[in-house]
Motif scaffolding. Structure first.
Motif, PDB file in Angstrom:
ATOM      1  N   UNK A  31      64.586 -52.376  -2.653  1.00 23.55           N
ATOM      2  CA  UNK A  31      65.605 -51.988  -1.683  1.00 23.55           C
ATOM      3  C   UNK A  31      65.668 -53.007  -0.548  1.00 23.55           C
ATOM      4  N   UNK A  32      64.512 -53.440  -0.052  1.00 15.72           N
ATOM      5  CA  UNK A  32      64.499 -54.431   1.016  1.00 15.72           C
ATOM      6  C   UNK A  32      65.017 -55.781   0.540  1.00 15.72           C
ATOM      7  N   UNK A  33      64.757 -56.163  -0.690  1.00 21.11           N
ATOM      8  CA  UNK A  33      65.260 -57.429  -1.235  1.00 21.11           C
ATOM      9  C   UNK A  33      66.782 -57.392  -1.345  1.00 21.11           C
ATOM     10  N   UNK A  34      67.319 -56.273  -1.772  1.00 19.03           N
ATOM     11  CA  UNK A  34      68.784 -56.137  -1.852  1.00 19.03           C
ATOM     12  C   UNK A  34      69.377 -56.187  -0.453  1.00 19.03           C
ATOM     13  N   UNK A  35      68.753 -55.507   0.499  1.00 23.50           N
ATOM     14  CA  UNK A  35      69.217 -55.551   1.887  1.00 23.50           C
ATOM     15  C   UNK A  35      69.168 -56.957   2.455  1.00 23.50           C
ATOM     16  N   UNK A  36      68.103 -57.694   2.151  1.00 22.01           N
ATOM     17  CA  UNK A  36      67.982 -59.068   2.636  1.00 22.01           C
ATOM     18  C   UNK A  36      69.047 -59.964   2.013  1.00 22.01           C
ATOM     19  N   UNK A  37      69.360 -59.748   0.753  1.00 27.78           N
ATOM     20  CA  UNK A  37      70.401 -60.540   0.094  1.00 27.78           C
ATOM     21  C   UNK A  37      71.768 -60.258   0.709  1.00 27.78           C
ATOM     22  N   UNK A  38      72.049 -59.007   1.003  1.00 29.56           N
ATOM     23  CA  UNK A  38      73.323 -58.651   1.632  1.00 29.56           C
ATOM     24  C   UNK A  38      73.403 -59.257   3.027  1.00 29.56           C
ATOM     25  N   UNK A  39      72.328 -59.125   3.805  1.00 30.25           N
ATOM     26  CA  UNK A  39      72.325 -59.688   5.158  1.00 30.25           C
ATOM     27  C   UNK A  39      72.446 -61.207   5.106  1.00 30.25           C
ATOM     28  N   UNK A  40      71.768 -61.844   4.178  1.00 31.83           N
ATOM     29  CA  UNK A  40      71.835 -63.304   4.054  1.00 31.83           C
ATOM     30  C   UNK A  40      73.220 -63.793   3.699  1.00 31.83           C
TER      31      UNK A  40
END
Length: 52
Positions: A12-21
């Motif tokens: 979940x955090x990796x997906x969030x980081x990809x979206x934010x990036x």
């Protein structure tokens, strides 16, 4: 079930980081141009002779 939770948290955090990036790397030139135009108007106003 506990193992699944511990594996799901980093995903979940990796997906969030990809979206934010992807959002952070977008070009935000529209707002920048408005700011630059405002700064140019400010600079022109400061350069004017006060007697005018």
């Amino acid at each position: 079930m506990g193992v699944l939770t511990w594996l799901l948290i980093p995903v979940v955090f990796a997906i969030g980081a990809a979206i934010w990036g992807s959002w952070a790397s977008k070009s935000h030139t529209v707002g920048d141009m408005a700011e630059l135009n405002g700064y140019a108007r400010f600079r022109n106003a400061m350069e004017r002779d006060p007697a005018e």
